[in-house]
Design a protein around this motif. Structure first.
Motif, mmCIF file in Angstrom:
data_model
loop_
_atom_site.group_PDB
_atom_site.id
_atom_site.type_symbol
_atom_site.label_atom_id
_atom_site.label_comp_id
_atom_site.label_asym_id
_atom_site.label_seq_id
_atom_site.Cartn_x
_atom_site.Cartn_y
_atom_site.Cartn_z
ATOM 1 N N ASP A 50 -3.933 15.645 -10.138
ATOM 2 C CA ASP A 50 -3.103 14.464 -10.395
ATOM 3 C C ASP A 50 -3.538 13.258 -9.560
ATOM 4 O O ASP A 50 -3.006 12.169 -9.742
ATOM 5 C CB ASP A 50 -1.633 14.772 -10.080
ATOM 6 C CG ASP A 50 -1.063 15.833 -11.008
ATOM 7 O OD1 ASP A 50 -1.597 15.992 -12.125
ATOM 8 O OD2 ASP A 50 -0.097 16.507 -10.610
ATOM 9 N N ALA A 51 -4.455 13.460 -8.654
ATOM 10 C CA ALA A 51 -4.890 12.381 -7.758
ATOM 11 C C ALA A 51 -5.973 11.541 -8.435
ATOM 12 O O ALA A 51 -6.588 11.959 -9.419
ATOM 13 C CB ALA A 51 -5.416 12.963 -6.448
ATOM 14 N N ARG A 52 -6.202 10.369 -7.894
ATOM 15 C CA ARG A 52 -7.288 9.490 -8.362
ATOM 16 C C ARG A 52 -8.436 9.655 -7.377
ATOM 17 O O ARG A 52 -8.253 9.573 -6.170
ATOM 18 C CB ARG A 52 -6.819 8.041 -8.393
ATOM 19 C CG ARG A 52 -7.922 7.078 -8.829
ATOM 20 C CD ARG A 52 -7.442 5.638 -8.872
ATOM 21 N NE ARG A 52 -6.700 5.275 -10.040
ATOM 22 C CZ ARG A 52 -7.199 5.100 -11.259
ATOM 23 N NH1 ARG A 52 -8.480 5.302 -11.481
ATOM 24 N NH2 ARG A 52 -6.453 4.727 -12.262
ATOM 25 N N THR A 101 -10.724 8.535 -12.101
ATOM 26 C CA THR A 101 -11.648 7.955 -11.133
ATOM 27 C C THR A 101 -11.546 6.441 -11.203
ATOM 28 O O THR A 101 -11.033 5.882 -12.169
ATOM 29 C CB THR A 101 -13.102 8.384 -11.424
ATOM 30 O OG1 THR A 101 -13.436 8.002 -12.753
ATOM 31 C CG2 THR A 101 -13.280 9.885 -11.265
ATOM 32 N N GLY A 102 -12.020 5.785 -10.173
ATOM 33 C CA GLY A 102 -12.016 4.326 -10.159
ATOM 34 C C GLY A 102 -11.512 3.797 -8.835
ATOM 35 O O GLY A 102 -11.569 4.484 -7.818
ATOM 36 N N GLN A 108 -0.251 6.305 -6.724
ATOM 37 C CA GLN A 108 -0.981 7.521 -7.068
ATOM 38 C C GLN A 108 -1.615 8.103 -5.810
ATOM 39 O O GLN A 108 -2.120 7.365 -4.961
ATOM 40 C CB GLN A 108 -2.063 7.176 -8.085
ATOM 41 C CG GLN A 108 -2.597 8.361 -8.832
ATOM 42 C CD GLN A 108 -3.451 7.925 -10.009
ATOM 43 O OE1 GLN A 108 -3.870 6.781 -10.122
ATOM 44 N NE2 GLN A 108 -3.732 8.855 -10.889
ATOM 45 N N ASP A 109 -1.562 9.438 -5.660
ATOM 46 C CA ASP A 109 -2.275 10.085 -4.567
ATOM 47 C C ASP A 109 -3.771 9.899 -4.793
ATOM 48 O O ASP A 109 -4.226 9.756 -5.926
ATOM 49 C CB ASP A 109 -1.952 11.570 -4.505
ATOM 50 C CG ASP A 109 -0.533 11.850 -4.014
ATOM 51 O OD1 ASP A 109 0.066 10.959 -3.389
ATOM 52 O OD2 ASP A 109 -0.034 12.961 -4.257
ATOM 53 N N VAL A 158 0.363 3.728 -1.563
ATOM 54 C CA VAL A 158 -0.236 5.060 -1.720
ATOM 55 C C VAL A 158 0.376 5.982 -0.672
ATOM 56 O O VAL A 158 0.244 5.731 0.529
ATOM 57 C CB VAL A 158 -1.777 5.013 -1.575
ATOM 58 C CG1 VAL A 158 -2.368 6.414 -1.647
ATOM 59 C CG2 VAL A 158 -2.386 4.110 -2.633
ATOM 60 N N ALA A 159 1.058 7.032 -1.143
ATOM 61 C CA ALA A 159 1.766 7.930 -0.230
ATOM 62 C C ALA A 159 0.831 8.832 0.563
ATOM 63 O O ALA A 159 1.054 9.082 1.742
ATOM 64 C CB ALA A 159 2.768 8.781 -1.006
#
Length: 159
Positions: free
Chosen positions: A49-51, A83-84, A90-91, A137-138
């Protein structure tokens, strides 16, 4: 007596197959703590789920290793991480080399990652969770290398 490298390789392969057939536990480097779990945990960063963020100015080999990491996460979870650029809300999985990645360098300057543990060490890397790495970002999983090969080794350690 000179040993044939192919014979040594066959022996090691046979030994690995034997160990796996006996139900041996997965191997880890001495002193290395596991940092990936396959079951849910409160507050954990979910890799799928992360980027995945890699500085465009980092080494081509680092960017290629990060792409492989994305593919590997997809193979295991059924979903490749986006990606990016870093995206608020977002995590993140931040991958970069000290001196080549602006995000990694900023986290090091701010003392958010323990860059001193790897800085100047040949092929050194760290894999570290960071809370609030940037506004919005958490959490982030940071893979930072002292040099190109260190970053790549860190990425493949997670893979």
């Amino acid at each position: 007596m000179k040993m044939d490298p192919r014979r040594i390789l066959r022996f090691l392969l046979a030994l690995a197959i034997l160990a796996s057939s006996l139900g041996a536990a997965p191997a880890r480097a001495l002193g290395e703590r596991p940092f990936v779990r396959f079951e849910a945990a409160d507050g954990a960063l979910r890799l799928a789920d992360a980027r995945l963020v890699v500085d465009k100015d980092d080494y081509p080999g680092v960017r290629r290793a990060a792409s492989t990491l994305s593919e590997d996460i997809g193979r295991v979870t059924g979903r490749r991480p986006a990606t990016g650029d870093a995206a608020p809300g977002q995590d993140l999985i931040l991958v970069g080399t000290l001196g080549k990645s602006a995000l990694i360098d900023r986290l090091a300057r701010e003392g958010r990652i323990d860059a001193g543990a790897v800085r100047g060490k040949w092929e050194g890397y760290l894999v570290q969770a960071v809370r609030d790495p940037m506004p919005g970002v958490a959490r982030a999983l940071v893979i930072a290398g002292a040099d190109k090969r260190g970053t790549i080794f860190g990425v493949y350690t997670l893979s």
